[in-house]
Scaffold this motif. Structure first.
Motif, PDB file in Angstrom:
ATOM      1  N   LYS A 147       0.812  -1.209   0.000  1.00  0.00           N
ATOM      2  CA  LYS A 147       0.000   0.000   0.000  1.00  0.00           C
ATOM      3  C   LYS A 147       0.854   1.271   0.000  1.00  0.00           C
ATOM      4  O   LYS A 147       0.362   2.343  -0.317  1.00  0.00           O
ATOM      5  CB  LYS A 147      -0.917   0.008   1.221  1.00  0.00           C
ATOM      6  CG  LYS A 147      -1.947  -1.115   1.223  1.00  0.00           C
ATOM      7  CD  LYS A 147      -2.814  -1.054   2.470  1.00  0.00           C
ATOM      8  CE  LYS A 147      -3.842  -2.173   2.481  1.00  0.00           C
ATOM      9  NZ  LYS A 147      -4.684  -2.146   3.703  1.00  0.00           N
ATOM     10  N   GLU A 148       2.122   1.154   0.373  1.00  0.00           N
ATOM     11  CA  GLU A 148       2.990   2.326   0.469  1.00  0.00           C
ATOM     12  C   GLU A 148       3.972   2.362  -0.703  1.00  0.00           C
ATOM     13  O   GLU A 148       4.433   1.317  -1.166  1.00  0.00           O
ATOM     14  CB  GLU A 148       3.767   2.296   1.787  1.00  0.00           C
ATOM     15  CG  GLU A 148       2.873   2.337   3.024  1.00  0.00           C
ATOM     16  CD  GLU A 148       3.679   2.278   4.299  1.00  0.00           C
ATOM     17  OE1 GLU A 148       4.923   2.313   4.202  1.00  0.00           O
ATOM     18  OE2 GLU A 148       3.081   2.203   5.385  1.00  0.00           O
ATOM     19  N   PRO A 149       4.307   3.546  -1.188  1.00  0.00           N
ATOM     20  CA  PRO A 149       5.305   3.655  -2.262  1.00  0.00           C
ATOM     21  C   PRO A 149       6.679   3.232  -1.750  1.00  0.00           C
ATOM     22  O   PRO A 149       7.074   3.577  -0.636  1.00  0.00           O
ATOM     23  CB  PRO A 149       5.272   5.150  -2.613  1.00  0.00           C
ATOM     24  CG  PRO A 149       4.745   5.826  -1.389  1.00  0.00           C
ATOM     25  CD  PRO A 149       3.775   4.859  -0.775  1.00  0.00           C
ATOM     26  N   THR A 150       7.390   2.465  -2.533  1.00  0.00           N
ATOM     27  CA  THR A 150       8.703   1.983  -2.131  1.00  0.00           C
ATOM     28  C   THR A 150       9.746   2.326  -3.189  1.00  0.00           C
ATOM     29  O   THR A 150       9.421   2.645  -4.324  1.00  0.00           O
ATOM     30  CB  THR A 150       8.683   0.453  -1.935  1.00  0.00           C
ATOM     31  OG1 THR A 150       8.245  -0.167  -3.157  1.00  0.00           O
ATOM     32  CG2 THR A 150       7.748   0.063  -0.808  1.00  0.00           C
ATOM     33  N   VAL A 155      18.324  -6.699  -6.123  1.00  0.00           N
ATOM     34  CA  VAL A 155      19.258  -7.425  -5.268  1.00  0.00           C
ATOM     35  C   VAL A 155      20.215  -8.191  -6.162  1.00  0.00           C
ATOM     36  O   VAL A 155      19.793  -9.018  -6.972  1.00  0.00           O
ATOM     37  CB  VAL A 155      18.512  -8.390  -4.325  1.00  0.00           C
ATOM     38  CG1 VAL A 155      19.504  -9.271  -3.571  1.00  0.00           C
ATOM     39  CG2 VAL A 155      17.641  -7.613  -3.349  1.00  0.00           C
ATOM     40  N   VAL A 156      21.493  -7.905  -6.049  1.00  0.00           N
ATOM     41  CA  VAL A 156      22.511  -8.562  -6.859  1.00  0.00           C
ATOM     42  C   VAL A 156      23.004  -9.792  -6.105  1.00  0.00           C
ATOM     43  O   VAL A 156      23.724  -9.679  -5.116  1.00  0.00           O
ATOM     44  CB  VAL A 156      23.678  -7.615  -7.168  1.00  0.00           C
ATOM     45  CG1 VAL A 156      24.730  -8.326  -8.027  1.00  0.00           C
ATOM     46  CG2 VAL A 156      23.177  -6.365  -7.864  1.00  0.00           C
ATOM     47  N   THR A 173       9.803  -1.288   4.890  1.00  0.00           N
ATOM     48  CA  THR A 173       9.024  -0.983   3.686  1.00  0.00           C
ATOM     49  C   THR A 173       9.541   0.197   2.869  1.00  0.00           C
ATOM     50  O   THR A 173       8.913   0.571   1.894  1.00  0.00           O
ATOM     51  CB  THR A 173       7.565  -0.709   4.083  1.00  0.00           C
ATOM     52  OG1 THR A 173       7.540   0.358   5.045  1.00  0.00           O
ATOM     53  CG2 THR A 173       6.933  -1.947   4.705  1.00  0.00           C
ATOM     54  N   ALA A 174      10.651   0.802   3.256  1.00  0.00           N
ATOM     55  CA  ALA A 174      11.184   1.900   2.453  1.00  0.00           C
ATOM     56  C   ALA A 174      11.690   1.394   1.106  1.00  0.00           C
ATOM     57  O   ALA A 174      11.721   2.134   0.121  1.00  0.00           O
ATOM     58  CB  ALA A 174      12.301   2.615   3.202  1.00  0.00           C
ATOM     59  N   PHE A 175      12.090   0.118   1.046  1.00  0.00           N
ATOM     60  CA  PHE A 175      12.612  -0.464  -0.184  1.00  0.00           C
ATOM     61  C   PHE A 175      11.732  -1.636  -0.603  1.00  0.00           C
ATOM     62  O   PHE A 175      11.256  -2.404   0.233  1.00  0.00           O
ATOM     63  CB  PHE A 175      14.050  -0.954   0.003  1.00  0.00           C
ATOM     64  CG  PHE A 175      15.034   0.134   0.268  1.00  0.00           C
ATOM     65  CD1 PHE A 175      15.731   0.729  -0.769  1.00  0.00           C
ATOM     66  CD2 PHE A 175      15.261   0.579   1.563  1.00  0.00           C
ATOM     67  CE1 PHE A 175      16.635   1.744  -0.529  1.00  0.00           C
ATOM     68  CE2 PHE A 175      16.166   1.586   1.822  1.00  0.00           C
ATOM     69  CZ  PHE A 175      16.850   2.179   0.774  1.00  0.00           C
ATOM     70  N   GLY A 176      11.532  -1.760  -1.908  1.00  0.00           N
ATOM     71  CA  GLY A 176      10.779  -2.889  -2.437  1.00  0.00           C
ATOM     72  C   GLY A 176      11.592  -3.581  -3.509  1.00  0.00           C
ATOM     73  O   GLY A 176      12.052  -2.941  -4.461  1.00  0.00           O
ATOM     74  N   GLU A 210      15.896   2.126  -8.624  1.00  0.00           N
ATOM     75  CA  GLU A 210      16.354   3.318  -7.913  1.00  0.00           C
ATOM     76  C   GLU A 210      17.423   3.014  -6.869  1.00  0.00           C
ATOM     77  O   GLU A 210      18.079   3.931  -6.368  1.00  0.00           O
ATOM     78  CB  GLU A 210      15.169   3.997  -7.222  1.00  0.00           C
ATOM     79  CG  GLU A 210      14.055   4.422  -8.172  1.00  0.00           C
ATOM     80  CD  GLU A 210      12.849   4.920  -7.422  1.00  0.00           C
ATOM     81  OE1 GLU A 210      12.771   6.143  -7.182  1.00  0.00           O
ATOM     82  OE2 GLU A 210      11.987   4.091  -7.058  1.00  0.00           O
ATOM     83  N   ALA A 211      17.592   1.735  -6.507  1.00  0.00           N
ATOM     84  CA  ALA A 211      18.592   1.345  -5.509  1.00  0.00           C
ATOM     85  C   ALA A 211      19.140  -0.031  -5.858  1.00  0.00           C
ATOM     86  O   ALA A 211      18.431  -0.885  -6.405  1.00  0.00           O
ATOM     87  CB  ALA A 211      17.988   1.334  -4.109  1.00  0.00           C
TER      88      ALA A 211
END
Length: 382
Positions: A147-150, A155-156, A173-176, A210-211
């Motif tokens: 439900k939250e934007p991530t 993942v390498v 939940t900051a990262f998806g 983005e990450a």
């Protein structure tokens, strides 16, 4: 007994479910034993029901005491893991023996299938009681994360460390995690997430990453450079999950330390030289035929121009032995904890870091050996 009362007060619901579980398990074992084509035969159960009901109250009390001795009360079950599973297995094995011996000696011998089915069902019930809170908490976090934007993350590295990284991002939940990058496992799925290979930059564009999270300790120097270049060019966030430079006993990892080391850094691994195939900044020379590095007189490690260069070259997992300052080309450390800065030239101060492969006579290995000598048995890692 005071400790028992305190734990029971904090885990009353667990205690009540345990009482229900240990009684229901063996009653169902009796019912299943005398069921044919899903039809229960009460007349066949009648000779054994008095034995079950007479022993049940005593068994319930004994089972609760055994569970307490195995520390199954007072736990933070939302974080239940393999150690807790180990204790559950042990407690159920003990209560199973008590059930068999107790009924035979004090009541009557029950059918063998009664003991087997009852023990299996009891184990299942106890596991569900302990691990259900963890399961529902994880599901609630997954639902909340949707439900939250991530931040879209790749993942390498697949495998166990990749799974841990995915779990870490699921809990935070900051990262998806959008995709996992691993050439060897490309085309497969891990934890419901697609594993891909191919051109790394193309993967970043396709999934709008983005990450980047590194979860592979065996990345080549070229791959590390490609990842760092992608981060610099596109402004992506880089997360190193490998912990391959972790000092487990300290408050800062070697990765973080090397990232901040702007001046020369000398790396020594288990007292030996860490070889590199290239180097204008190494104090020594490279053999064109073998690619091995020979150091000039007095040097004991490879000196890199900066911590970032050392991170790009070193591969594998290491533990920190010591951190000190030294002089480039001297091989001597003065025992301080400050890093020098400047060009990698002979006579300049540098940060000297001694590493070793995990398992090389660590405190953990000594404890394992001592445990084996004192008990005569191996440590259990269910």
């Amino acid at each position: 007994m005071k400790g028992l009362a305190g734990r029971i007060a904090r885990n009353l619901w667990v205690l009540l479910l345990d009482i229900l579980a240990v009684n229901a398990a063996y009653y169902l074992g009796l019912v299943i034993r005398f069921s044919t084509n899903l039809e229960i035969k009460p007349e066949a159960m009648d000779p054994f029901l008095p034995g079950y009901t007479h022993f049940a109250p005593f068994y319930t009390v004994i089972a609760v005491v055994v569970f307490y001795l195995f520390r199954l009360y007072g736990g933070m079950w939302r974080y239940a893991g393999l150690n807790d599973m180990n204790r559950i297995i042990g407690a159920n094995a003990v209560t199973c023996v008590i059930q068999v011996v107790g009924t035979i000696l004090f009541v009557k011998r029950m059918p063998i299938s009664y003991y087997i089915i009852g023990a299996v069902l009891q184990f299942m019930f106890i596991v569900i009681i302990r691990f259900s809170s963890r399961f529902f908490l994880a599901e609630r976090q997954r639902i909340a994360s949707r439900k939250e934007p991530t931040v879209a993350t790749v993942v390498v590295g697949a495998g166990d460390m990749g799974r841990r990284a995915v779990q870490h991002f699921t809990d935070h939940t900051a990262f998806g995690v959008s995709v996992i990058y691993d050439e060897k496992s490309a085309g497969m799925m891990q934890d419901g997430i697609r594993v891909v290979g191919g051109e790394f930059e193309e993967v970043l564009k396709t999934y709008e990453i983005e990450a980047i999270c590194i979860a592979d300790t065996k990345l080549t120097s070229e791959t590390k450079k490609a990842i760092k270049k992608a981060c610099d060019d596109q402004g992506l966030e880089l997360i190193d999950f490998t912990g391959k430079f972790s000092n487990l006993g300290g408050s800062i990892s070697l990765t973080a330390l090397l990232e901040k080391a702007a001046g020369p850094v000398e790396i020594v691994i288990a007292g030996d030289v860490y070889g590199a195939s290239r180097s204008t900044d190494v104090i020594g020379h490279t053999d064109p035929g073998t690619g091995e590095v020979s150091l000039n007189s007095g040097a004991t490690g490879i000196v890199y121009a900066s911590g970032a260069e050392a991170m790009e070259t070193i591969a594998g997992r290491y533990d920190i032995v010591s951190v000190s300052t030294s002089t480039v080309g001297s091989g001597e450390s003065d025992g301080s904890q400050t890093a020098g800065s400047g060009a990698a030239s002979v006579g300049m101060p540098c940060l000297r870091i001694e590493l070793r492969k995990p398992g090389q006579d660590t405190a953990y290995d000594k404890w394992m050996q001592k445990y084996k000598e004192e008990t005569g048995g191996e440590v259990s890692f269910f």
